[in-house]
Design a protein around this motif. Structure first.
Motif, PDB file in Angstrom:
ATOM      1  N   PHE A   7       0.832  -1.200   0.000  1.00  0.00           N
ATOM      2  CA  PHE A   7       0.000   0.000   0.000  1.00  0.00           C
ATOM      3  C   PHE A   7       0.869   1.255   0.000  1.00  0.00           C
ATOM      4  O   PHE A   7       0.643   2.199  -0.772  1.00  0.00           O
ATOM      5  CB  PHE A   7      -0.914  -0.024   1.222  1.00  0.00           C
ATOM      6  N   LEU A   8       1.903   1.271   0.862  1.00  0.00           N
ATOM      7  CA  LEU A   8       2.806   2.420   0.910  1.00  0.00           C
ATOM      8  C   LEU A   8       3.623   2.534  -0.368  1.00  0.00           C
ATOM      9  O   LEU A   8       3.919   3.637  -0.826  1.00  0.00           O
ATOM     10  CB  LEU A   8       3.738   2.301   2.118  1.00  0.00           C
ATOM     11  N   LYS A   9       3.985   1.394  -0.931  1.00  0.00           N
ATOM     12  CA  LYS A   9       4.750   1.427  -2.176  1.00  0.00           C
ATOM     13  C   LYS A   9       3.918   2.042  -3.293  1.00  0.00           C
ATOM     14  O   LYS A   9       4.438   2.747  -4.157  1.00  0.00           O
ATOM     15  CB  LYS A   9       5.192   0.018  -2.559  1.00  0.00           C
ATOM     16  N   ARG A  10       2.625   1.812  -3.244  1.00  0.00           N
ATOM     17  CA  ARG A  10       1.762   2.327  -4.296  1.00  0.00           C
ATOM     18  C   ARG A  10       1.450   3.812  -4.127  1.00  0.00           C
ATOM     19  O   ARG A  10       1.430   4.573  -5.090  1.00  0.00           O
ATOM     20  CB  ARG A  10       0.442   1.535  -4.317  1.00  0.00           C
ATOM     21  N   PHE A  11       1.229   4.249  -2.879  1.00  0.00           N
ATOM     22  CA  PHE A  11       0.751   5.610  -2.649  1.00  0.00           C
ATOM     23  C   PHE A  11       1.752   6.527  -1.963  1.00  0.00           C
ATOM     24  O   PHE A  11       1.496   7.726  -1.845  1.00  0.00           O
ATOM     25  CB  PHE A  11      -0.542   5.571  -1.833  1.00  0.00           C
ATOM     26  N   GLY A  12       2.874   6.010  -1.486  1.00  0.00           N
ATOM     27  CA  GLY A  12       3.894   6.860  -0.903  1.00  0.00           C
ATOM     28  C   GLY A  12       3.407   7.609   0.326  1.00  0.00           C
ATOM     29  O   GLY A  12       2.659   7.088   1.153  1.00  0.00           O
ATOM     30  N   PHE A  13       3.827   8.862   0.465  1.00  0.00           N
ATOM     31  CA  PHE A  13       3.457   9.646   1.639  1.00  0.00           C
ATOM     32  C   PHE A  13       1.956   9.898   1.686  1.00  0.00           C
ATOM     33  O   PHE A  13       1.383  10.070   2.768  1.00  0.00           O
ATOM     34  CB  PHE A  13       4.207  10.982   1.641  1.00  0.00           C
ATOM     35  N   THR A  14       1.309   9.909   0.543  1.00  0.00           N
ATOM     36  CA  THR A  14      -0.150  10.023   0.534  1.00  0.00           C
ATOM     37  C   THR A  14      -0.774   8.849   1.269  1.00  0.00           C
ATOM     38  O   THR A  14      -1.769   9.000   1.984  1.00  0.00           O
ATOM     39  CB  THR A  14      -0.672  10.084  -0.914  1.00  0.00           C
ATOM     40  N   GLY A  15      -0.185   7.663   1.119  1.00  0.00           N
ATOM     41  CA  GLY A  15      -0.670   6.498   1.847  1.00  0.00           C
ATOM     42  C   GLY A  15      -0.500   6.656   3.348  1.00  0.00           C
ATOM     43  O   GLY A  15      -1.351   6.219   4.132  1.00  0.00           O
ATOM     44  N   VAL A  16       0.594   7.282   3.759  1.00  0.00           N
ATOM     45  CA  VAL A  16       0.814   7.553   5.186  1.00  0.00           C
ATOM     46  C   VAL A  16      -0.271   8.489   5.711  1.00  0.00           C
ATOM     47  O   VAL A  16      -0.830   8.273   6.797  1.00  0.00           O
ATOM     48  CB  VAL A  16       2.210   8.157   5.422  1.00  0.00           C
ATOM     49  N   LEU A  17      -0.583   9.539   4.956  1.00  0.00           N
ATOM     50  CA  LEU A  17      -1.619  10.477   5.376  1.00  0.00           C
ATOM     51  C   LEU A  17      -2.978   9.789   5.490  1.00  0.00           C
ATOM     52  O   LEU A  17      -3.724  10.023   6.450  1.00  0.00           O
ATOM     53  CB  LEU A  17      -1.710  11.636   4.386  1.00  0.00           C
TER      54      LEU A  17
END
Length: 294
Positions: A7-17
């Protein structure tokens, strides 16, 4: 937790948010059940940002916490904020990389709050009371939308049989949200107008060569790289480019075995995560379009 890493690999920092927003809502919901409505109201008032300057000065931490102060009974607003962040955040993330994205979000949280409080107390049209508070991700989302449509206004979304430029979609979403929050007659409406302006201004300043997010990128000893004047869409003819937050794949060297197409695609996406889409060479962009189309 492989699914979360993907999930983080796909969305990056947006995924963290997205993760933080959802987790904060769950925490608020649990606290409401444990503390009861009256005690929870006192806690929520400490987390959110009051319009009253005197009260705000007594709880300065709320400048950094208001955006996660979603009320448990306002799940609809949280859901809409997450959808908007998903739609616009990953595009901006892909274009400028994680570090710049982090910088824009932190700047937006602080500047949106400070300017909104100032205007809410200065403009006679804004209706404020002792209970008026700023909370949620709406203002920061407005900054992300403003930055995205300023950076890549020609990025197209396919809606039914039409390719609609991101500029029109972003303006529609902003106007719908600002109107819902009663324009300049409510603190939330002012916050979203301010947020959109901050996003527009940040990209314009960064394009001029003054990178305000340089500190967040850990590049104090590195020369700042301006965002190119000409926006470059990151969507291929088949699907949008996806970026990554974790860099693992290393570039091939003459001594290494040639990378497979999957490895080459991972390497290019990792590079986008480090330097943004505009950090790729022309040949890498062309190669990325070909690989993404398969």
């Amino acid at each position: 937790m492989d699914w979360y890493r993907q999930f983080l690999k796909r969305f990056g920092f947006t995924g963290v948010l997205l993760t933080v927003m959802l987790a904060s809502y769950v925490v608020m919901l649990v606290l409401l059940g444990v503390l009861g409505e009256a005690n929870f109201g006192l806690l929520w008032a400490k987390v959110t940002l009051p319009a009253d300057v005197g009260v705000a000065l007594k709880q300065p931490w709320s400048l950094l916490t208001y955006w996660v102060g979603n009320h448990p009974l306002a799940f609809w607003f949280l859901l809409m904020d997450m959808v908007v962040l998903y739609a616009f955040g990953h595009i901006l993330n892909a274009m400028i990389g994680d570090r710049r994205m982090q910088g824009i979000v932190v700047i937006a949280i602080l500047v949106d709050a400070l300017v909104t409080i100032g205007l809410s107390n200065l403009l006679p049209t804004v209706e404020t009371t002792s209970a008026t508070r700023l909370f949620g991700f709406g203002a920061v989302n407005a900054t992300i939308i403003g930055a995205t449509i300023t950076l890549v206004p020609r990025y197209n979304f396919r809606i039914f049989i039409w390719d609609v430029p991101l500029l029109f979609i972003g303006l529609f979403v902003l106007m719908a949200s600002i109107t819902t929050h009663r324009l300049i007659f409510a603190m939330e409406g002012v916050a979203e107008i301010v947020g959109a302006g901050v996003g527009f201004g940040l990209v314009k300043v960064m394009r001029s060569g003054w990178d305000l997010t340089n500190w967040f990128r850990g590049a104090a000893n590195r020369p700042a790289q301006a965002i190119p004047l000409q926006p470059e869409p990151v969507m291929s003819s088949q699907r949008p480019v996806i970026r990554t937050i974790h860099s693992k794949q290393k570039p091939a060297t003459p001594q290494q075995e040639p990378m497979t197409e999957a490895e080459e695609l991972d390497y290019l996406l990792d590079k986008i995560g480090e330097v943004g889409y505009n950090g790729l060479t022309l040949a890498e962009k062309e190669r990325l379009d070909k690989l993404s189309a398969k």
